[in-house]
Design an enzyme around this catalytic site. Structure first.
Site, PDB file in Angstrom:
ATOM      1  N   SER A 164      33.397  18.142 -17.424  1.00 56.92           N
ATOM      2  CA  SER A 164      34.371  17.999 -18.512  1.00 56.92           C
ATOM      3  C   SER A 164      33.805  17.255 -19.716  1.00 56.92           C
ATOM      4  CB  SER A 164      35.628  17.287 -18.004  1.00 56.92           C
ATOM      5  OG  SER A 164      36.251  18.078 -17.025  1.00 56.92           O
ATOM      6  N   ASP A 222      36.615  24.611 -19.917  1.00 56.57           N
ATOM      7  CA  ASP A 222      35.384  23.851 -20.167  1.00 56.57           C
ATOM      8  C   ASP A 222      34.332  24.058 -19.086  1.00 56.57           C
ATOM      9  OD1 ASP A 222      37.037  22.610 -18.336  1.00 56.57           O
ATOM     10  OD2 ASP A 222      36.617  20.572 -19.026  1.00 56.57           O
TER      11      ASP A 222
END
Length: 511
Positions: A62, A444
């Site tokens: 992330s 992501d």
């Protein structure tokens, strides 16, 4: 305020793959995502490996994902940055390295290379040491000494012999270099102010004090016989036939410390470079006037030259929106709030002018599989209210569920998590469309797409699978081969804002 509106919606951990077993993304009923996927232009993006500045084949995460998304370019992590420099030939032109080599040639002194002796890739990589040996050979530096820190932590606990042999082969092949000391990282790479450990490593390197061996491999052999493995090997000195140390670090020598991760490199570096050092007595013959090079920026306290200086991420998406007078909103629940703020802004804490932030508390549960919806509904409710109020031009939103519940490795709760997010996604996107705005729906990195290993055990890590991208604009096509670094330019494109030169990514919308 401009009446344009575009949103970047990040479904955290929502990767794509065909196989449905252990794949919560495929198993979940997600009518809204499917509706947008079928109606609007869509593609897949690479969210792992070199496409996000990580080593080839390494799964994304992330932090890295949001850095790349916000920067609109590939943000190289230190390991990859050095690897690429070696591959492209920039490494051997690095002025900081060349200055160190020039220093020892002019002074007639020695060059010392020290760092972790493994290919673990967490603190160092042994290939960077080999690149330095090749450069020393090319530059005509003859007296090159290696102070190897044995790993046993980021690699197997009894692998030192393999790395020492490999290093010896490289020394022979390249034609320069000699091992001077070996010490377990427990001593040379302490970060907890256990100065008695650091002192042992320092005294071996600067004074040649410690157990002595002619053959570097005997250091390991002896240690193993005493039940001491790589990480804990006592700092030992390699000697010539006459019993004298091969080399110690002396006045006017140069040092290149090839670890790239700072935290465990700071203390030993301070020991050699800091004039005000008081943590132990370094003795009368402490080496002075060292030309000390750190591979990356270790700390303000380390008095040394930096070969790979920090990269400042200028003109991230938030800065560009702000410069163009556009109002932006960042919104997420606690677990992903730093990602849509700090990481999305290239490591900047402060808001940009015209930036608003909404933090929704994540639920207080032991693990999120107990509450798969997390705070998605609260995030959605807060955001729909903001969209109705028409206060913002750009919205950056993260739904944490597929990632945070996916880390449980449990399929059923992760399916529920995705179904909750899909319900929220429908309300948010429809609210944006009702205002004449556009949405980019993406992720992501992967996670929820693989929850069971090939052995049938829970898979709790991220994946290297591609992620979706949907742009809710009819009549356009999206190009193939996109990366996360193309998302910010796409958002700017939808808002009619020119991307800055720093953004080397490009809009996914084909012109």
């Amino acid at each position: 305020m401009s009446n344009k509106l575009a949103a970047l919606i990040i479904l955290d951990g929502f990767g794509l793959r065909d196989e449905t077993v252990g794949n919560a993304v495929a198993q979940a009923k997600k009518p809204n995502f499917d509706r947008y996927w079928n109606k609007y232009p869509h593609q897949t993006l690479t969210a792992s490996g070199e496409a996000v500045g990580l080593p080839d084949g390494q799964m994304g995460n992330s932090e890295v994902g949001h850095l790349n998304i916000g920067a609109g370019r590939i943000v190289y992590q230190s390991l990859t940055r050095v690897n690429v420099a070696i591959r492209e030939g920039e490494f051997e032109q690095n002025e900081t390295f060349l200055a160190a080599m020039k220093h020892v040639k002019e002074k007639g002194t020695n060059l010392h290379l020290f760092g972790l002796l493994s290919d673990g890739g967490v603190h160092s990589h042994i290939h960077h040491l080999y690149a330095l040996l090749k450069l020393a050979k090319k530059e005509g530096v003859e007296n090159v000494y290696i102070h190897g820190f044995l790993d046993g932590r980021d690699v197997g606990p009894q692998t030192a012999e393999k790395y020492i042999k490999e290093l010896q082969d490289q020394i022979e092949e390249i034609g320069v270099g000699e091992i001077a000391t070996l010490s377990g990282r427990y001593y040379s790479m302490d970060r907890d102010k256990r100065w008695d450990r650091v002192e042992k490593a320092y005294r071996a390197m600067a004074y040649g004090e410690g157990p002595k061996y002619q053959n570097p491999l005997d250091v390991v052999k002896d240690s193993y016989e005493n039940g001491i493995y790589d990480e804990f090997v006592i700092p030992s000195v390699i000697t010539k036939e006459n019993g004298e140390p091969v080399a110690t670090i002396k006045d006017n020598d140069a040092v290149i410390f090839y670890n790239f991760r700072p935290d465990r490199a700071i203390q030993i570096s301070n020991t050699f470079t800091n004039d005000d050092f008081r943590d132990f007595d370094r003795g009368d013959k402490h080496p002075k006037n060292l030309h000390f090079v750190c591979l990356t920026h270790f700390s303000e306290t380390v008095d040394g030259y930096v070969a790979f200086k920090p990269v400042n991420l200028d003109n991230t998406v938030g800065e560009v929106l702000s410069q163009n007078g556009l109002k932006q909103l960042r919104i997420a629940e606690t677990e992903k709030y730093p990602h849509v703020t700090f990481f999305m802004s290239g490591g900047r804490e402060e808001k940009f002018p015209g930036e608003e932030r909404i933090l929704i508390d994540s639920p207080k549960v032991a693990t999120y599989d107990l509450k798969p919806e997390m705070s998605a509904y609260e995030v959605k409710d807060a955001l729909v209210k903001e969209i109705e109020a028409e206060k913002h031009n750009a919205i950056i939103l993260n739904f944490a569920n597929p990632d945070m519940v996916g880390h449980s490795g449990k399929v059923e709760p992760t399916v529920k998590a995705i179904e909750a997010v899909d319900e929220c996604l429908g309300e948010v996107v429809d609210a944006i469309l009702a205002k004449g705005g556009y949405a980019i729906i993406t992720a992501d990195h992967g996670n929820a797409d693989v929850l069971i290993t090939e052995e049938g055990k829970p898979h709790t890590a991220h994946t290297t699978n591609p992620v979706p991208v949907i742009v809710t604009k009819e009549g356009v096509t999206l190009r193939e081969g996109g990366i996360l670094g193309d998302l910010a330019p796409t958002l700017l494109d939808l808002l009619g804002v020119e991307k800055p030169k720093e953004m080397t990514g490009s809009s996914l919308i084909q012109k």
